[in-house]
Design a protein around this motif. Structure first.
Motif, PDB file in Angstrom:
ATOM      1  N   ALA A  24     -54.293  12.410  26.822  1.00 53.19           N
ATOM      2  CA  ALA A  24     -54.380  10.976  27.899  1.00 53.19           C
ATOM      3  C   ALA A  24     -53.823   9.632  27.687  1.00 53.19           C
ATOM      4  O   ALA A  24     -53.096   8.858  28.499  1.00 53.19           O
ATOM      5  N   LEU A  25     -54.158   8.610  26.685  1.00 55.21           N
ATOM      6  CA  LEU A  25     -53.964   7.373  26.676  1.00 55.21           C
ATOM      7  C   LEU A  25     -51.759   7.749  26.404  1.00 55.21           C
ATOM      8  O   LEU A  25     -51.729   6.595  27.148  1.00 55.21           O
ATOM      9  N   ALA A  26     -51.633   8.839  25.962  1.00 51.87           N
ATOM     10  CA  ALA A  26     -50.158   8.332  26.256  1.00 51.87           C
ATOM     11  C   ALA A  26     -49.826   8.740  27.318  1.00 51.87           C
ATOM     12  O   ALA A  26     -48.957   7.235  28.380  1.00 51.87           O
ATOM     13  N   ASP A  27     -50.849   9.534  28.194  1.00 46.99           N
ATOM     14  CA  ASP A  27     -50.286   8.928  29.930  1.00 46.99           C
ATOM     15  C   ASP A  27     -50.596   7.807  30.139  1.00 46.99           C
ATOM     16  O   ASP A  27     -49.106   6.906  31.256  1.00 46.99           O
ATOM     17  N   LEU A  28     -51.916   7.359  30.339  1.00 48.60           N
ATOM     18  CA  LEU A  28     -52.042   6.157  30.716  1.00 48.60           C
ATOM     19  C   LEU A  28     -50.927   5.037  30.082  1.00 48.60           C
ATOM     20  O   LEU A  28     -50.035   3.796  30.800  1.00 48.60           O
ATOM     21  N   THR A  88     -45.746  12.299  42.404  1.00 47.53           N
ATOM     22  CA  THR A  88     -46.115  12.086  41.233  1.00 47.53           C
ATOM     23  C   THR A  88     -46.555  13.567  40.696  1.00 47.53           C
ATOM     24  O   THR A  88     -46.528  13.470  39.639  1.00 47.53           O
ATOM     25  N   GLU A  89     -47.509  14.007  41.584  1.00 44.98           N
ATOM     26  CA  GLU A  89     -48.031  15.289  41.368  1.00 44.98           C
ATOM     27  C   GLU A  89     -46.495  15.982  39.797  1.00 44.98           C
ATOM     28  O   GLU A  89     -46.746  16.652  38.676  1.00 44.98           O
ATOM     29  N   GLU A  90     -45.639  15.823  41.216  1.00 43.12           N
ATOM     30  CA  GLU A  90     -44.456  17.279  40.317  1.00 43.12           C
ATOM     31  C   GLU A  90     -44.136  16.207  39.387  1.00 43.12           C
ATOM     32  O   GLU A  90     -44.041  16.487  38.133  1.00 43.12           O
ATOM     33  N   GLN A  91     -44.182  14.632  38.840  1.00 43.60           N
ATOM     34  CA  GLN A  91     -43.507  13.913  38.036  1.00 43.60           C
ATOM     35  C   GLN A  91     -45.042  14.999  36.745  1.00 43.60           C
ATOM     36  O   GLN A  91     -44.592  14.851  35.447  1.00 43.60           O
ATOM     37  N   SER A  92     -45.697  14.742  37.579  1.00 44.24           N
ATOM     38  CA  SER A  92     -47.178  14.742  36.222  1.00 44.24           C
ATOM     39  C   SER A  92     -47.004  16.204  35.683  1.00 44.24           C
ATOM     40  O   SER A  92     -48.062  16.484  34.891  1.00 44.24           O
ATOM     41  N   HIS A  93     -46.338  17.402  36.236  1.00 43.96           N
ATOM     42  CA  HIS A  93     -46.408  18.589  36.190  1.00 43.96           C
ATOM     43  C   HIS A  93     -46.311  18.742  34.920  1.00 43.96           C
ATOM     44  O   HIS A  93     -47.278  19.781  34.507  1.00 43.96           O
ATOM     45  N   PRO A  94     -45.397  18.133  34.563  1.00 43.24           N
ATOM     46  CA  PRO A  94     -45.064  18.829  32.749  1.00 43.24           C
ATOM     47  C   PRO A  94     -46.421  18.549  32.268  1.00 43.24           C
ATOM     48  O   PRO A  94     -46.846  18.794  30.940  1.00 43.24           O
ATOM     49  N   GLY A  95     -46.333  17.458  32.720  1.00 45.11           N
ATOM     50  CA  GLY A  95     -47.686  16.825  31.206  1.00 45.11           C
ATOM     51  C   GLY A  95     -49.063  17.509  31.375  1.00 45.11           C
ATOM     52  O   GLY A  95     -49.302  19.181  32.224  1.00 45.11           O
ATOM     53  N   GLU A  96     -49.982  17.674  31.558  1.00 47.79           N
ATOM     54  CA  GLU A  96     -51.232  18.325  31.486  1.00 47.79           C
ATOM     55  C   GLU A  96     -52.654  18.063  32.163  1.00 47.79           C
ATOM     56  O   GLU A  96     -52.200  16.652  32.931  1.00 47.79           O
ATOM     57  N   GLU A  97     -53.664  18.197  32.473  1.00 49.66           N
ATOM     58  CA  GLU A  97     -54.251  18.349  33.322  1.00 49.66           C
ATOM     59  C   GLU A  97     -54.908  17.574  33.338  1.00 49.66           C
ATOM     60  O   GLU A  97     -54.778  16.039  34.144  1.00 49.66           O
ATOM     61  N   PRO A  98     -55.300  16.225  32.109  1.00 51.30           N
ATOM     62  CA  PRO A  98     -55.470  14.910  32.024  1.00 51.30           C
ATOM     63  C   PRO A  98     -54.547  13.851  32.412  1.00 51.30           C
ATOM     64  O   PRO A  98     -55.110  12.930  33.103  1.00 51.30           O
ATOM     65  N   MET A  99     -53.671  14.436  32.337  1.00 54.63           N
ATOM     66  CA  MET A  99     -52.658  13.448  32.520  1.00 54.63           C
ATOM     67  C   MET A  99     -52.683  13.338  34.625  1.00 54.63           C
ATOM     68  O   MET A  99     -52.006  12.312  35.041  1.00 54.63           O
ATOM     69  N   LYS A 100     -53.298  14.602  34.584  1.00 55.60           N
ATOM     70  CA  LYS A 100     -52.391  14.655  36.193  1.00 55.60           C
ATOM     71  C   LYS A 100     -53.747  13.948  37.416  1.00 55.60           C
ATOM     72  O   LYS A 100     -53.650  13.033  37.469  1.00 55.60           O
ATOM     73  N   GLU A 101     -54.549  14.032  36.203  1.00 53.77           N
ATOM     74  CA  GLU A 101     -56.217  13.075  36.786  1.00 53.77           C
ATOM     75  C   GLU A 101     -55.777  11.196  36.812  1.00 53.77           C
ATOM     76  O   GLU A 101     -56.388  10.457  38.162  1.00 53.77           O
ATOM     77  N   SER A 102     -54.783  11.194  35.912  1.00 52.51           N
ATOM     78  CA  SER A 102     -54.983   9.758  35.727  1.00 52.51           C
ATOM     79  C   SER A 102     -54.090   9.390  36.761  1.00 52.51           C
ATOM     80  O   SER A 102     -53.497   8.220  37.460  1.00 52.51           O
ATOM     81  N   VAL A 103     -52.464   9.963  36.727  1.00 51.36           N
ATOM     82  CA  VAL A 103     -51.865   9.423  38.163  1.00 51.36           C
ATOM     83  C   VAL A 103     -52.768   9.503  39.027  1.00 51.36           C
ATOM     84  O   VAL A 103     -52.061   8.930  39.646  1.00 51.36           O
ATOM     85  N   ASN A 104     -53.167  10.805  39.381  1.00 44.44           N
ATOM     86  CA  ASN A 104     -53.219  10.258  40.407  1.00 44.44           C
ATOM     87  C   ASN A 104     -54.710   9.916  41.183  1.00 44.44           C
ATOM     88  O   ASN A 104     -54.722   8.983  41.896  1.00 44.44           O
ATOM     89  N   ARG A 105     -55.677   9.004  40.304  1.00 44.92           N
ATOM     90  CA  ARG A 105     -56.283   7.864  40.002  1.00 44.92           C
ATOM     91  C   ARG A 105     -55.788   6.562  40.209  1.00 44.92           C
ATOM     92  O   ARG A 105     -56.320   5.366  41.139  1.00 44.92           O
TER      93      ARG A 105
END
Lengths: 967, 190
Positions: free
Chosen positions: A588-592, A611-628
């Motif tokens: 999560a931190l890394a994503d942030l 963004t979702e597509e971008q975040s797809h490779p990442g994991e769930e928390p990352m997706k959430e952060s992207v959304n936020r």
């Protein structure tokens, strides 16, 4: 449909199937002791030839010659009907006549009649027996009558002929008899509740009998019949244990754990099914389940076989020195599959076991596969952990898995273990290893090989190592326990086989050797190994003393080891969880950190998908952060979720808006809008609208009344049927309610309530008119017949004139009031000269109109020609009741007519009531009472009068004396 | 229910005549206790005729059954019996639960004779275990097993006094209905 032996209906069905070779009735429920004599036979309900007599089928035959009846034939010494000609003839003939009369077809001749009856009744009887309910129209009374007729014809003869009536005593009990047996039906209407229990008891017996026979058939080898179920289950368990290891091995070899798991899952159903089948212990069911097994297991096994065949070459190098054995095992499995089917029966299993170790393991392999998952529930934490490790994508050593599975199977229970122990040595080859041991041998080296590959896997394998010794411990313990006297022998098959001692001995050896081999072949460093070795030594130690104490010691130690293991596993799990958490946070931190650069700061519509597509490779928390991070122009998914929750709240059915009243409330609410201040909740809910309830009530009452009426009718009919005046008590219950309902509240708006109104209006009217009429009538003077009148003779006129006018008037006073005319008549003779208007000088009537009175207001005192009044001298002694008379007498008083007469003409006074003002009459009256002090005139006159009167008196007296004297 | 097409008959209350016929029959078995069936303190119960069968049904169930059309309705409440085509009433075994508790005259039969009775046969004197005193001839009786399980209905073929004298093979109770019919006539019992 599944067969459930615990359900009696299933068993009943089974019995129905086996009706052809049913067990004798006597063995089913009641066995009555007794010999072959007819009485005991009867007592048993065995009526041989006579049995048919009571049947309705032959009821018509009695009308025929009684000799035709089988009952009669059965009694050779029975007296024929001719011996009692009178009685029997009467008995036979009369009912027949009756019956034939009732039957539609009446033949001419009597014999034909009888035949007819016979045919019909017999037909009726058969139909009744077959299916009498549906189309049977005959009445039971007729049947009874027929029977009675027959009975009488038979009975009379038998009474005389048979004298053993005392042989069969029966109780005669009172009407309120209650037997000691708890009564089911007499008290309550509960009915057959207990009956069912009773029935089930019977069924139990039947089932038991059936089972017994089955078992005798099936398990002829088994000498002990007491615990067939135990045996079977134990055998099954043993099978399972043995097989678990093998099968798992085969699965592991596939190196595709998921597939293996799937296969296991599919096999699970079969496993549970087979389990239930075993517990049922029915041969029939076994056969059924055999089929099931064939169908269900082949799929899984085919997979396994295919996998194992492929994998065998690959695994060989891995398994190291043990490769040869595994291959042979795998080769054997197909053969074992085919044999698996007959293996279900315990005897088969025993036979198979005795046949050979390889065959056994091969045979039971599929079975084990299906059953193994069932025992997962018994696994400890460590084993669970081990299982988890299987699922891990990381490659694990096959050996560790194998061991794990071995543990599983071993942990099932000491009983099953002992069985397992007992069986392999039964072959007598102590040198041979059980499959488990072999696998162990094969697997133990494996960790060594795999250890260098991955640290993690080694760790796990160590864990397994820790477990595996315990399993071996189990094994070592079990033989000990089997030797103990406390041990239940029935659980171990070896105990039943003739070579008990040998088996155990052998078993000991195998256990030791197994352990030894395991120990020797695993030169693995680490505490796990140490522990295992320690435990092994302990196990060996315990093996030799063979004492209870040592056993318990081992037990405690083992417990301790298990606890340790558990603790370790828990620690491991904790650590892992921590790691996962750390990883999550890290990600999560890394994503942030990464995002500010990657993410466009401006908002692009429809960029969410990007963004979702971008975040797809990442994991769930990352997706959430992207959304936020993508901003909140539109509701984020989170918000949507929460919104949907809100919506779900919003759209939940609100109970206060249900129903008709709720509709009202809803209208009200919609009127207010969504203003929170005016939210309508259930408090505003009015009670159900009155009309609705009234409607319902009306309906209800109507129905109730209908029912009540029906009931009353039924009661009436009942009374007529019973010829009693029941109901008094029964009615009392219902009547008060009825009465209460019948209380009528007068409702003036209802027309039919007019009957309850009192017709009071007409009466007053009538009475008013009547009253008026009455009054009028009363006012009207009674009609006086003209015929009745006093006709006064003319000569009387003279008499009146001369002498007694006053006496006449006094006599007539009562009538004079009303009868003016008469008065006139009366007075006229006295005063013929005066007009009709002044009859007696004064007339009085209450009913005379005032006007009339007014007219003659002028009171004229006229001199009444009194002539010579006889009683002039003493008017005051005339104490008449009538005032008028007084007045009249006053008037008639001839003493002072002269002064009055003179004044009369001038005096015209208005009358006041009866008297005019200054009426002289009043003065006269007062004078009569009191003359005043200074009234000397009257005294003088009185004195003079008294003197004259005295003189007269004396004179008369003298005259009288004179007259008497001469005589 | 049998597969036969039954005449489409709506459920209806019994006529007076029907009621009388039925009551006469029931009164044979329970006498004045019939009153307890008609006038029950625990709720309104009534008799309904449906498909020539008489059902003893509580008011509650009657209301529920009103939701089902007459031709679809197979049974409701408890079937007491049926009217034959000659308009006689025939008691069914299903009424036993209601009549047994109120039975005035009872007959207990020995275990050996139970089976015979339950197969639809009459009760012989040899099977007679116990009988209520003062049972007169042709009196309706409820047949019990010696364990006091109601087994069915019967008609006393002999009075209690006569039962003492007769031959053991003589019939003492004529079979009318028995609980074996639940198995034997399963398809016709409703």
């Amino acid at each position: 449909m599944k067969y459930d032996p615990s359900k009696y209906c299933h068993n009943l069905k089974k019995i129905a199937e086996d009706v052809t070779h049913a067990t004798p009735v006597s063995s089913l429920t009641w066995e009555l002791e007794g010999g072959d004599d007819p009485m005991s036979k009867k007592r048993r309900g065995d009526f041989c030839a006579v049995h048919s007599t009571p049947q309705k089928k032959i009821k018509g035959q009695k009308n025929q010659a009684s000799a035709a009846s089988p009952a009669v034939r059965a009694r050779p010494h029975m007296v024929p009907g001719s011996l009692h000609p009178t009685q029997q003839e009467v008995a036979r003939e009369a009912p027949c006549e009756r019956i034939t009369a009732q039957l539609p077809r009446v033949s001419a001749s009597h014999s034909q009649k009888l035949n007819n009856v016979f045919v019909q009744t017999s037909g009726m009887g058969t139909t009744r027996h077959r299916n009498h309910r549906s189309d049977d129209d005959t009445d039971s009374e007729e049947e009874i009558r027929l029977l009675i007729a027959r009975e009488e014809s038979l009975g009379k003869t038998t009474w005389s002929s048979v004298g053993d009536s005392a042989n069969e005593p029966f109780e005669v009990v009172g009407g309120d008899f209650r037997s000691g047996v708890p009564k089911l039906c007499s008290v309550t209407a509960a009915g057959m509740g207990n009956d069912c229990d009773y029935d089930s008891g019977d069924t139990d017996e039947i089932i038991a009998a059936k089972k017994k026979t089955d078992k005798v058939k099936n398990s002829a080898e088994f000498s002990q019949m007491e615990k067939p179920a135990h045996k079977k289950t134990s055998a099954k368990n043993r099978k399972n244990c043995e097989l678990s290891g093998n099968c798992v091995k085969a699965q592991k070899r596939k190196t595709n754990p998921e597939r293996a798991i799937g296969a296991r899952v599919t096999a699970q159903c079969a496993g549970s099914a087979s389990e239930s089948a075993e517990s049922a212990g029915d041969e029939e069911y076994d056969a059924m389940m055999r089929n099931c097994l064939r169908v269900q297991l082949t799929l899984a096994d085919l997979e396994q076989l295919a996998g194992s065949n492929l994998q065998v070459p690959e695994e060989d190098p891995e398994s190291g020195g043990d490769g040869q054995e595994t291959t042979t095992k795998c080769d054997r499995t197909p053969g074992g599959l085919h044999r698996a089917r007959p293996c279900i029966c315990p005897e088969d299993i025993v036979a198979a076991l005795l046949e050979g170790e390889e065959n056994t393991c091969g045979k039971q392999k599929p079975k084990e596969d299906s059953i193994k998952p069932k025992f997962q529930a018994f696994k400890g934490v460590g084993s669970l952990y081990g299982k988890e490790s299987i699922k891990k994508p990381l490659k694990e050593s096959v050996a560790s898995d194998n061991i794990n599975e071995d543990q599983d199977s071993l942990k099932v229970g000491p009983g099953s273990m002992s069985m397992e122990k007992g069986s392999p040595p039964a072959n007598g080859s102590s040198s041979k290893l059980t499959p488990l041991q072999r696998t162990k041998k094969a697997n133990n080296p494996n960790p060594n090989q795999t250890q260098p590959q991955k640290r993690h896997s080694t760790f796990q394998s160590q864990d397994h190592k820790m477990v595996s010794p315990s399993s071996s411990e189990d094994r070592s313990r079990n033989p000990v326990s089997s030797l103990l006297p406390l041990k239940d022998k029935s659980l171990s098959l070896g105990a039943k086989t003739p070579k008990v001692g040998v088996d155990e001995d052998c078993h000991h050896r195998t256990g030791e050797t197994g352990e030894g081999s395991g120990q020797s072949s695993s030169p693995m460093p680490g505490k796990a190994l140490e522990g295992s070795s320690r435990r092994d030594t302990q196990g060996s130690n315990t093996n030799f003393p063979l004492s209870v104490n040592s056993w318990s010691d081992v037990r405690a130690k083992e417990k301790h080891a298990e606890d340790n293991q558990k603790r370790l596993a828990a620690l491991e799990a904790k650590q892992k969880a921590k790691e996962v958490r750390k990883k999550l946070v890290h990600n999560a931190l890394a994503d942030l950190d990464g995002h500010p650069e990657d993410k466009p700061t401006h908002i692009i519509f429809g960029s969410d998908s990007e963004t979702e597509e971008q975040s797809h490779p990442g994991e769930e928390p990352m997706k959430e952060s992207v959304n936020r991070a993508s901003g909140r122009l539109f509701d984020s998914s989170e918000d949507e979720e929460s919104g949907s929750e809100d919506d779900s709240h919003r759209f939940t059915i609100k109970p206060q808006f249900e129903g008709r009243a709720g509709q009202k409330l809803l209208d009200l609410q919609s009127h207010f809008g969504t203003d929170d201040r005016f939210r309508m909740d259930s408090r505003f809910l009015e009670s159900d609208s009155e009309e609705e309830q009234e409607e319902v009530n009306d309906e209800k009452t109507a129905e109730e009344e209908e029912l009540a009426a029906e009931k009353l009718k039924a009661l009436d009919v009942m009374q007529s049927v019973l010829h009693t005046t029941v109901g008094n008590s029964a009615h009392k219950g219902s009547l008060p309610a009825k009465k209460f309902r019948d209380v009528i509240h007068y409702d003036p708006t209802r027309h039919d309530h007019a009957t309850y109104e009192r017709k009071s209006d007409d009466k007053p009217k009538e009475s008013k008119a009547k009253r008026r009429k009455k009054r009028e009538e009363a006012e009207k003077l009674p009609e006086v017949s003209k015929e009745m009148y006093y006709s006064v003779a003319a000569d009387l006129k003279e008499i009146f004139q001369t002498t007694k006018v006053t006496s006449e008037t006094t006599d007539d006073t009562p009538s004079s009031e009303n009868h003016d005319g008469e008065k006139v008549d009366i007075h006229h003779p006295a005063t013929p000269t005066t007009g009709a208007e002044e009859p007696g000088g004064f007339t009085f009537s209450f009913f005379d109109s005032d006007a009339k009175e007014e007219k003659e207001d002028a009171y004229r005192a006229e001199p009444v020609k009194t002539g010579k009044v006889v009683w002039q001298g003493a008017p005051r002694f005339q104490d008449s009741s009538s005032e008028e008379e007084d007045v009249a007498e006053e008037e008639t008083e001839g003493r002072k007519p002269s002064p009055r007469e003179a004044s009369l003409p001038e005096k015209e006074t208005t009358r006041f009531f009866f008297f005019s003002k200054n009426d002289e009459r009043l003065h006269v009256g007062s004078d009569l009472f009191w003359r005043g002090v200074g009234n000397n005139i009257s005294r003088n006159s009185w004195e003079a009068r008294t003197n004259s009167l005295r003189m007269d008196c004396r004179k008369k007296h003298k005259d009288a004396k004179r007259r008497v004297k001469p005589k | 229910p049998s597969g036969k097409m039954r005449p489409l008959t709506e459920m209806r209350p019994l006529t007076e005549e029907e009621t009388r016929v039925m009551f006469e029959k029931i009164a044979k078995y329970i006498g004045e206790n019939l009153q307890l069936l008609v006038d029950r303190p625990d709720g309104a119960y009534c008799f309904r005729l449906h498909n020539d069968r008489v059902y003893y049904v509580s008011e509650k169930i009657l209301k529920l059954a009103a939701n089902i059309s007459g031709d679809k309705l197979v049974s409701l409440g408890t079937c007491f019996g049926k009217f034959t085509k000659t308009h006689k009433f025939r008691l069914h075994i299903t009424a036993l639960d209601y009549l047994a508790p109120y039975a005035k005259y009872k007959v207990w039969i020995k275990p050996g004779a139970e089976q015979s009775f339950l197969y639809g046969n009459h009760v012989l004197k040899s099977g007679l275990g116990r009988i209520t005193e003062n049972t007169c001839q042709y009196q309706g009786v409820v047949v019990y097993s010696m364990a006091d399980v109601p087994l069915g209905f019967g008609v006393a073929a002999k009075s209690t006094q006569d039962c003492r004298k007769v031959d053991p093979m003589a019939i003492v109770v004529f079979h009318q209905a028995d609980i074996g019919e639940y198995v034997r006539h399963e398809e016709t019992l409703t």
